[in-house]
Write a protein that holds these residues in place. Structure first.
Motif, PDB file in Angstrom:
ATOM      1  N   GLU A  28       0.814  -1.214   0.000  1.00  0.00           N
ATOM      2  CA  GLU A  28       0.000   0.000   0.000  1.00  0.00           C
ATOM      3  C   GLU A  28       0.851   1.269   0.000  1.00  0.00           C
ATOM      4  O   GLU A  28       0.451   2.300  -0.539  1.00  0.00           O
ATOM      5  N   ARG A  29       2.043   1.202   0.567  1.00  0.00           N
ATOM      6  CA  ARG A  29       2.888   2.407   0.604  1.00  0.00           C
ATOM      7  C   ARG A  29       3.239   2.891  -0.807  1.00  0.00           C
ATOM      8  O   ARG A  29       3.431   4.096  -1.026  1.00  0.00           O
ATOM      9  N   VAL A  30       3.311   1.960  -1.772  1.00  0.00           N
ATOM     10  CA  VAL A  30       3.630   2.343  -3.145  1.00  0.00           C
ATOM     11  C   VAL A  30       2.443   3.060  -3.780  1.00  0.00           C
ATOM     12  O   VAL A  30       2.611   4.088  -4.440  1.00  0.00           O
ATOM     13  N   THR A  31       1.250   2.528  -3.580  1.00  0.00           N
ATOM     14  CA  THR A  31       0.073   3.178  -4.156  1.00  0.00           C
ATOM     15  C   THR A  31      -0.160   4.545  -3.522  1.00  0.00           C
ATOM     16  O   THR A  31      -0.594   5.479  -4.204  1.00  0.00           O
ATOM     17  N   ARG A  32       0.149   4.683  -2.238  1.00  0.00           N
ATOM     18  CA  ARG A  32       0.016   5.996  -1.593  1.00  0.00           C
ATOM     19  C   ARG A  32       1.008   6.989  -2.195  1.00  0.00           C
ATOM     20  O   ARG A  32       0.667   8.144  -2.459  1.00  0.00           O
ATOM     21  N   ALA A  33       2.239   6.531  -2.405  1.00  0.00           N
ATOM     22  CA  ALA A  33       3.261   7.411  -2.982  1.00  0.00           C
ATOM     23  C   ALA A  33       2.882   7.827  -4.396  1.00  0.00           C
ATOM     24  O   ALA A  33       3.071   8.992  -4.783  1.00  0.00           O
ATOM     25  N   ARG A  34       2.320   6.911  -5.176  1.00  0.00           N
ATOM     26  CA  ARG A  34       1.898   7.234  -6.539  1.00  0.00           C
ATOM     27  C   ARG A  34       0.732   8.213  -6.532  1.00  0.00           C
ATOM     28  O   ARG A  34       0.699   9.168  -7.317  1.00  0.00           O
TER      29      ARG A  34
END
Length: 281
Positions: free
Chosen positions: A148-154
């Motif tokens: 989820e941290r990747v989707t938040r960063a995107r």
């Protein structure tokens, strides 16, 4: 046999980082389809004196040759050998341990009179049509299930105005998150310099009698389905049959330009290198 191919850069001012080929042995027995999508590295050092087009040409050529000459090897073994051969071609001049070393997604299919084999690594796609017209799509879904941290960063990147320091900082943070997951156990895999990545690919086979047509697409072409909402995979395949690979890529470009004119973002790039290969067996 009907074979058609189209590959087109997303930006005419930049080299095309895709690779596509269909290998048909002189014996007339079987063949192979190869589609690669080179990964565009972020600006900065990548440890390599070669560019991505050099890498995909080397890797793609090795895959074509090995697929038709080494029928005793599985497709995963062939990809592993091709990665190793390509790495050997520049390991004395380049830092192959660098996280941004040239790399690519892979679609590989091979057929003979009895069997059709397939391999997909990362986010390109293979469409397989049966004699009765049913379309099966072979995808590597690991990029869709990142933490989820990747989707938040995107999402943060897309929420910030272009050209601002805040967006630039968010882009750097997002790139760092993705790179930490590239060829990692809890992330996703590409063909880079480690031959073992080949054994993480999605592979399978089916009887030759159960396959009428194969189509390989890089993610610049799968935008027709995944980003631009023109239809599902079956409808995409029908469009390919009618318009051919060039027609599909042309339609993607029209839709991309419409989105740009409307101020709508299409993924991370307004236009991406797009490749489509059609093989009617």
């Amino acid at each position: 046999m009907r074979v058609e191919l189209c590959t087109e850069p997303g930006n005419p001012a930049r080299p095309n980082e895709d690779f596509a080929s269909v290998a048909l042995p002189a014996s007339g027995q079987g063949g192979a389809l190869v589609v690669l999508d080179g990964v565009t590295p972020p600006e900065g050092d990548d440890g390599c004196v070669h560019d991505v087009p050099w890498f995909v040409a080397r890797l793609g050529g090795a895959l074509c040759e090995l697929s038709v000459s080494r029928r005793d090897m599985t497709l995963a073994e062939i990809l592993s050998a091709a990665i190793g051969r390509t790495a050997d071609a520049h390991r004395t001049t380049c830092d192959l341990s660098h996280s941004r070393t040239p790399q690519a997604t892979v679609v590989l299919a091979r057929w003979d009179a009895e069997t059709v084999e397939h391999l997909v690594l990362s986010d390109s796609a293979l469409l397989v049509e049966s004699p009765d017209g049913e379309v099966d799509v072979v995808l590597d879904r690991r990029l869709d299930t990142l933490p989820e941290r990747v989707t938040r960063a995107r999402s943060l990147v897309r929420s910030l105005p272009e050209g601002t320091p805040e967006r630039a900082a968010a882009v750097q943070a997002y790139v760092a998150e993705v790179e930490s997951l590239r060829n990692a156990e809890d992330g996703f895999f590409t063909a880079a310099a480690d031959p073992s990545a080949a054994f993480r690919a999605i592979t399978g086979s089916r009887a030759r009698a159960d396959v009428r047509t194969l189509a390989g697409l890089t993610d610049g072409a799968t935008r027709w389905v995944e980003k631009l909402g023109e239809g599902d995979w079956t409808e995409c395949f029908a469009y390919l049959r009618k318009a051919g690979p060039q027609g599909l890529v042309d339609r993607v470009r029209v839709l991309e330009r419409e989105r740009v004119a409307a101020g709508v973002r299409v993924g991370g790039k307004a236009h991406d290198d797009a490749t489509a290969v059609w093989v009617e067996l």
